[in-house]
Scaffold this motif. Sequence first.
Motif, mmCIF file in Angstrom:
data_model
loop_
_atom_site.group_PDB
_atom_site.id
_atom_site.type_symbol
_atom_site.label_atom_id
_atom_site.label_comp_id
_atom_site.label_asym_id
_atom_site.label_seq_id
_atom_site.Cartn_x
_atom_site.Cartn_y
_atom_site.Cartn_z
ATOM 1 N N PHE A 288 13.836 27.606 23.972
ATOM 2 C CA PHE A 288 14.930 28.509 23.582
ATOM 3 C C PHE A 288 14.439 29.941 23.552
ATOM 4 C CE2 PHE A 288 13.808 29.803 19.249
ATOM 5 C CZ PHE A 288 12.898 28.829 18.851
ATOM 6 N N PHE A 289 15.413 30.852 23.670
ATOM 7 C CA PHE A 289 15.107 32.276 23.535
ATOM 8 C C PHE A 289 16.143 32.885 22.608
ATOM 9 C CE2 PHE A 289 15.667 36.735 24.882
ATOM 10 C CZ PHE A 289 14.395 37.192 24.589
ATOM 11 N N ALA A 290 15.672 33.499 21.533
ATOM 12 C CA ALA A 290 16.552 34.207 20.601
ATOM 13 C C ALA A 290 16.280 35.697 20.771
ATOM 14 C CB ALA A 290 16.284 33.768 19.167
ATOM 15 N N PRO A 291 17.223 36.447 21.361
ATOM 16 C CA PRO A 291 16.971 37.873 21.566
ATOM 17 C C PRO A 291 16.971 38.634 20.240
ATOM 18 C CG PRO A 291 19.202 37.299 22.263
ATOM 19 C CD PRO A 291 18.538 36.022 21.841
ATOM 20 N N ALA A 292 16.479 39.866 20.287
ATOM 21 C CA ALA A 292 16.542 40.720 19.105
ATOM 22 C C ALA A 292 17.997 40.799 18.646
ATOM 23 C CB ALA A 292 16.015 42.108 19.462
#
Length: 247
Positions: free
Chosen positions: A97-101
């Motif tokens: 997963f990628f959680a952006p700023a």
Amino acid sequence: MPELFGHTRAHVGPRHALITPDNHVGSSLPGVTGAAAVVLVSPAMGAKVAQTLLTFQRGGAAHIGASDIQTFGYVMGGGAKVSVGPKARRLGEGGYFFAPAGSDWSLSAPRKGTQVMLFQKRFEQLPGTRAPRALLSDQSRVKGVPFLGDPAANLQVLLPDEPGYDMAVNIFAYQPGGHLPFVEVHIMEHGLVMLSGHGVYRLEDSWYPVKAGDAIWMAPYCAQWFVAMGKVPARYLYYKDVNRPAL
Ligand code: UGY
Ligand code: MN
């Protein structure tokens, strides 16, 4: 083979580091419960990235609020439900997963022993570019390409290759005997974990035998080269900072 007491393969220097599973000591991470957190790479050693291994007990969880820190997470083993903002999905081994700023993320209902490797970086915005977006996916959905045309070194790029992103995370898979084509020296920093297999990593003027579970930090301009050794392919997951001007 276990190492003789008082010995270690670990090395922590000003420009590169190797941490092996035998060295791990957990610490507690705000927002994470029922899990051991081992911070393998961090600003405390001179890095700009934090690389952390989370190992969850049954009932463990993570709830991380939105901030200017972006998080990439890769499931090394086990499985859990992961939410990034309003998106949610159960991820198994190889899921990521990628959680952006600006986006919160959470992990719940982990299978006992679930391991997740995090790469976290403070986001540097680039005016005029599209902001990075939340992502929940699996490595099996990412096509690999021969690195610089070499079928013995296969590269999977896990995040969108767009100028708005200031970090990349890739998987390199090498056939036995496969190697980086030349000794790289570049401005990008790396955090890395060996996923499987064995090999030898050259870091500056030292050569280290490495195997699954080993973590490596390479500062900008750290000379680097890898060769896969043994009878099985070697794979590693690695971070690099990308797409931002040097000045
Ligand atoms: O993307 C990279 O810089 C990669 N080729 N480096 C590495 O595997 N050490
Ligand atoms: Mn490199």
